[in-house]
Scaffold this motif. Sequence first.
Motif, short mmCIF file in Angstrom:
data_model
loop_
_atom_site.label_atom_id
_atom_site.label_comp_id
_atom_site.label_asym_id
_atom_site.label_seq_id
_atom_site.Cartn_x
_atom_site.Cartn_y
_atom_site.Cartn_z
N LEU A 276 0.83 -1.20 0.00
CA LEU A 276 0.00 0.00 0.00
C LEU A 276 0.87 1.26 0.00
CD1 LEU A 276 -2.73 1.47 0.36
CD2 LEU A 276 -2.51 1.05 2.82
N VAL A 277 0.54 2.18 -0.91
CA VAL A 277 1.19 3.48 -1.00
C VAL A 277 0.10 4.54 -1.06
CG1 VAL A 277 2.71 4.98 -2.36
CG2 VAL A 277 3.17 2.52 -2.24
N LEU A 278 0.27 5.62 -0.29
CA LEU A 278 -0.67 6.73 -0.31
C LEU A 278 0.03 7.96 -0.88
CD1 LEU A 278 -2.31 6.21 3.19
CD2 LEU A 278 -3.12 5.40 0.97
N ASN A 279 -0.67 8.67 -1.75
CA ASN A 279 -0.07 9.80 -2.46
C ASN A 279 -0.91 11.06 -2.33
OD1 ASN A 279 2.24 8.48 -4.09
ND2 ASN A 279 0.50 7.18 -4.60
N THR A 280 -0.25 12.19 -2.46
CA THR A 280 -0.85 13.53 -2.52
C THR A 280 -1.99 13.67 -1.50
OG1 THR A 280 -2.26 12.86 -4.40
CG2 THR A 280 -0.15 13.92 -4.90
N VAL A 281 -1.63 13.55 -0.23
CA VAL A 281 -2.59 13.62 0.86
C VAL A 281 -2.80 15.09 1.23
CG1 VAL A 281 -3.08 12.94 3.23
CG2 VAL A 281 -1.85 11.36 1.70
N THR A 282 -4.06 15.54 1.18
CA THR A 282 -4.38 16.92 1.54
C THR A 282 -5.51 16.95 2.56
OG1 THR A 282 -6.03 17.22 -0.21
CG2 THR A 282 -3.72 17.72 -0.76
N PHE A 283 -5.58 18.08 3.30
CA PHE A 283 -6.65 18.30 4.28
C PHE A 283 -7.29 19.65 3.97
CE2 PHE A 283 -8.53 19.44 8.39
CZ PHE A 283 -9.12 18.23 8.76
N ARG A 284 -8.60 19.64 3.81
CA ARG A 284 -9.31 20.85 3.41
C ARG A 284 -9.51 21.78 4.60
NH1 ARG A 284 -11.11 22.47 -1.14
NH2 ARG A 284 -12.82 23.96 -1.40
N ASP A 285 -9.11 23.02 4.42
CA ASP A 285 -9.21 24.05 5.45
C ASP A 285 -9.95 25.23 4.81
OD1 ASP A 285 -8.88 25.72 7.63
OD2 ASP A 285 -6.78 26.18 7.19
N TYR A 634 -0.06 20.34 14.24
CA TYR A 634 0.37 21.16 15.38
C TYR A 634 0.60 22.57 14.86
CZ TYR A 634 2.56 22.43 19.78
OH TYR A 634 2.85 23.03 20.99
N GLY A 635 -0.41 23.41 15.04
CA GLY A 635 -0.34 24.75 14.47
C GLY A 635 -0.57 24.77 12.98
N PHE A 636 -0.99 23.66 12.44
CA PHE A 636 -1.32 23.60 10.99
C PHE A 636 -2.65 24.30 10.74
CE2 PHE A 636 -3.09 21.32 7.28
CZ PHE A 636 -2.06 21.53 6.36
N LEU A 637 -3.58 24.13 11.68
CA LEU A 637 -4.91 24.71 11.58
C LEU A 637 -5.08 25.77 12.67
CD1 LEU A 637 -6.56 21.24 11.15
CD2 LEU A 637 -6.39 22.96 9.33
N ASP A 638 -5.95 26.73 12.43
CA ASP A 638 -6.10 27.83 13.38
C ASP A 638 -7.03 27.51 14.54
OD1 ASP A 638 -4.34 29.50 12.10
OD2 ASP A 638 -5.87 30.48 10.87
N GLN A 639 -7.78 26.42 14.42
CA GLN A 639 -8.64 25.98 15.52
C GLN A 639 -9.04 24.53 15.26
OE1 GLN A 639 -12.18 28.38 15.63
NE2 GLN A 639 -13.00 27.59 13.71
N ASN A 640 -9.75 23.96 16.23
CA ASN A 640 -10.27 22.60 16.08
C ASN A 640 -11.09 22.50 14.80
OD1 ASN A 640 -11.72 20.19 16.28
ND2 ASN A 640 -12.23 20.46 18.43
N PRO A 641 -10.69 21.64 13.85
CA PRO A 641 -11.41 21.58 12.58
C PRO A 641 -12.69 20.77 12.64
CG PRO A 641 -9.63 20.00 12.56
CD PRO A 641 -9.51 20.74 13.86
N ALA A 642 -13.02 20.22 13.80
CA ALA A 642 -14.19 19.35 13.91
C ALA A 642 -15.30 19.98 14.73
CB ALA A 642 -13.78 18.01 14.53
N LEU A 643 -15.34 21.32 14.78
CA LEU A 643 -16.41 22.00 15.52
C LEU A 643 -17.77 21.84 14.86
CD1 LEU A 643 -14.59 25.34 16.45
CD2 LEU A 643 -14.96 23.35 17.90
N ASP A 644 -17.79 21.59 13.56
CA ASP A 644 -19.05 21.55 12.83
C ASP A 644 -19.61 20.14 12.67
OD1 ASP A 644 -17.07 20.65 11.16
OD2 ASP A 644 -17.74 21.77 9.39
#
Length: 662
Positions: A276-285, A634-644
Motif C-alpha cells: 500500500l502506497v498513499l499519495n498527494t494527501v491533503t486536508f481541506r481548510d 500542530y499549528g497547521f490549523l487555526d482551531q479545532n477543525p471538527a467543531l461543525d
Amino acid sequence: MENCHCHSATSVQPGTVAHPSAHPHPLDPLSAVEISAARQILQDAGKLTETSRFPQVLPVEPEKATVLSHRAGDAVERRLVLTVLDTATGAAAEAVVSVSAAELISWIPLNSHEHPYGQPQYLFEEYDLAAEIVKADPQWQAAMARRGLTELENAFAAPLAPGSFGRADEVGRRVVRSLTFMRNFPGDSPWAHPVEGLIVHIDLTERRVIRVEDDGDIPVPAAEGNYTPEFTGPARTSLKPIEISQPEGPSFQVDGNQVSWENWKLRVGFNAKEGLVLNTVTFRDGEEDRSVLYRASVPEMVVPYGDTTNTRFWISYFDAGEYLLGKNANSLKLGCDCLGVIHYFDGFVADDHGNPVKIPQVICMHEEDYGILWKHTEPGQDSVVRRSRRLVISYFATIGNYDYGFFWYFYLDGTIQVEAKATGIVFAGATLPGVPNRHAPEVAPGVIAPVHQHLFCARLDVAIDGLENTVEEGEVVGIPMGPENPYGNAFTHRRTVLARESEASRLADTAVGRSWYVTNPNRLNRVGQPTSYHLIPQPGPTLMAQPGSSVAERAAFATKHLWVTPFDPAERFPAGDYPNQHVGDGLKRWTAADRDLQNTDLVLWHVFGPTHIPRTEDWPIMPVDYSGFMFKPYGFLDQNPALDLPDGAAKHGAAEGGCCAD
C-alpha cells in the motif's frame, strides 16, 4: 460471513497485448496491460530467454512537478522498472521501459557477483526448487534417517534468506538456507515440529547443495500446533452479534484511485514491493486543500533474531527487500479482514515470468466509529459531545510463518495514525522440555521461539503546505529550583532545528517526550507560528544487534527511530534496492553526505515495531501485536477543525435535548 481462505491471486493469461490507457493518472498503480506490455518490450528487444525470470516489477514514478501540475486528460508517460534474472547463469539486470512509447529506455547489469554484492528478490518458484534440492540430497536424507525420521513425504523444507557473512562458498552466489520441519500427517501444521540443528545451504543457480550442517540430536516435538476449528473444537456461543450498518452508505467518495472523505483527499496506490502506497494527501481548510504528505508507505522491515545457535544466528528477514511485501499480499474478505461497508481496491503484480497477476481486493477501505472526539459539560447545562470516526485503509501480507497488517487511519481532526499488526506463527525450534534458554523461551513442551524484533520503517515524503519544509526536535525540559522556578513546579519545552543529516539520525526518548515537528517556515498560522505537523513516536527498542555485526550493517536504518533526508527519487528503500545478501546499503550511506535539511523537500524515515520475547500465549498462533505512531497537526490549523460535526444523539434514540445538546 464469507469463507475466510483469505490469500489468493488470479493469473491474467498472456495474449494479445493491448495498448496502455492513454490518460491514466501519473500515480495510478500498474495495470495488467502495462505489465504485459513491459514484458513484451523486453521480449521484442531480444533481452529475454527461456530462463529469464522477473524477481521484481515496479512502477517508475514521474517527477513531482509532473504530478503536481497534472490535470485530467493530460497525456502521461508510463514507465516500469523490471529486474530480470537469468536463472541459468545467475546474471541479473535492471531494465526501464516506457510502455507509453513501447521503448526500452535502459538495461543495466547488476553487479551481484562482486562486493558489495546484493541479489534480486526471491522468486516464488525458487521456494519449490529449494525444497526439491533438499529432499534429493543424500546428506539431508542421512541426517533425517539418523533421527529416525523416515516419512520424508511429510517433511517441509523452509527456504530462508541467508544474510551476508562473507563465506567463501556463498559470496557472489544466489544462496538460500533451508531448515526442516515435519508434519505428523498431511495437513498438520509443520511449525510445531522443527528438526533442530539441521541446516541445508543451497546454490540456487547451480541447483545443488553447498553443504549440510547437522548439529545435535534433540527430538522433534510431537505435540501438535494446529489452530483451525477441526482441531480446537466447537467455537464458543457466548458472543452476541455486533452489526455495523451504514444505511445511507459510506461518507467517502472514490473516483478510480482518488479518495475523498470529509476534509481528506488522497490517492491510493499499490506495488509489489511496498504494498500500500498513499499519495498527494491533503486536508481541506475552508476553501483550500492544504498538502500534508506527497507520498507515504512502509517500504521495508527487518526481523532480526537474537539466538546464537547455528540454526538461527543468521536469520534477519527483510520482508520487502528480500521477499516483496506486495507480491505476498492477501486477497481480503468481508467478515474475515474487514467489517462494515467496504470499498476494495484490486492490485496487479508480475509473476516470476513477468506476466500480470491480479490480487483481488488487496486493499480494504472503510469507516469506523472511534469514540469521543470532543466533549464538555458546563455546570447546569447538558453535555456537548461529538463522536469521532476514522477512515481505515489497510492491507495484509503473509511472509512464511508471519502475517503483517498495515493500517493507515485518517481522523476528523486532521490526525494520521499508522499501525502495523503482527500475527501468525512464531518461528519455532526444538529443545529438551524444561531446559532454560535465555535466547529462546519455551512456548510449548519441547518447542522454543527465539527472541526477535519486527522493525518497520515508514517513509513519509512530507509536504506541509508545500515542498519547502524544516524538521525540529521537541523536548520537555525541567527547570532547576531557583529564581526561575521558585516553587519547583515549572517546566518548559524547547525545539531544536535539525539542520543537516548529521544532526537528524535520532533516537526517541520518552523521559523528555522527544518528538519531531515538520514545519513550513514560509507559512504562518494566526498566532504567527510556522504551520506544522507533529510526528509522535510510540518507541520501542531499536536494533538490538551489536555495532559491527552483519545485521547492524545491513539493517543500519533500524538503529535509529528517525532519519531525515532531502528528497532524492533514487532513495526509496531504507536498506537499499537489493538487501538480499548485500553487505549494507541505504540510509547510513546516503546520510554520510551530510546534506542540508532546511526549508527544502524532505523525507522522514521512522522506525517502529515490537521487540518480541515469545510467551506461551503466542502458541500455536499469536494474537496481534500492535505498533505504530501518530502524525498530528500542530499549528497547521487555526482551531479545532471538527467543531461543525453533527450531533448524533437524535439518531440513536437519546432523550429530547439529549447528551449532545447544541
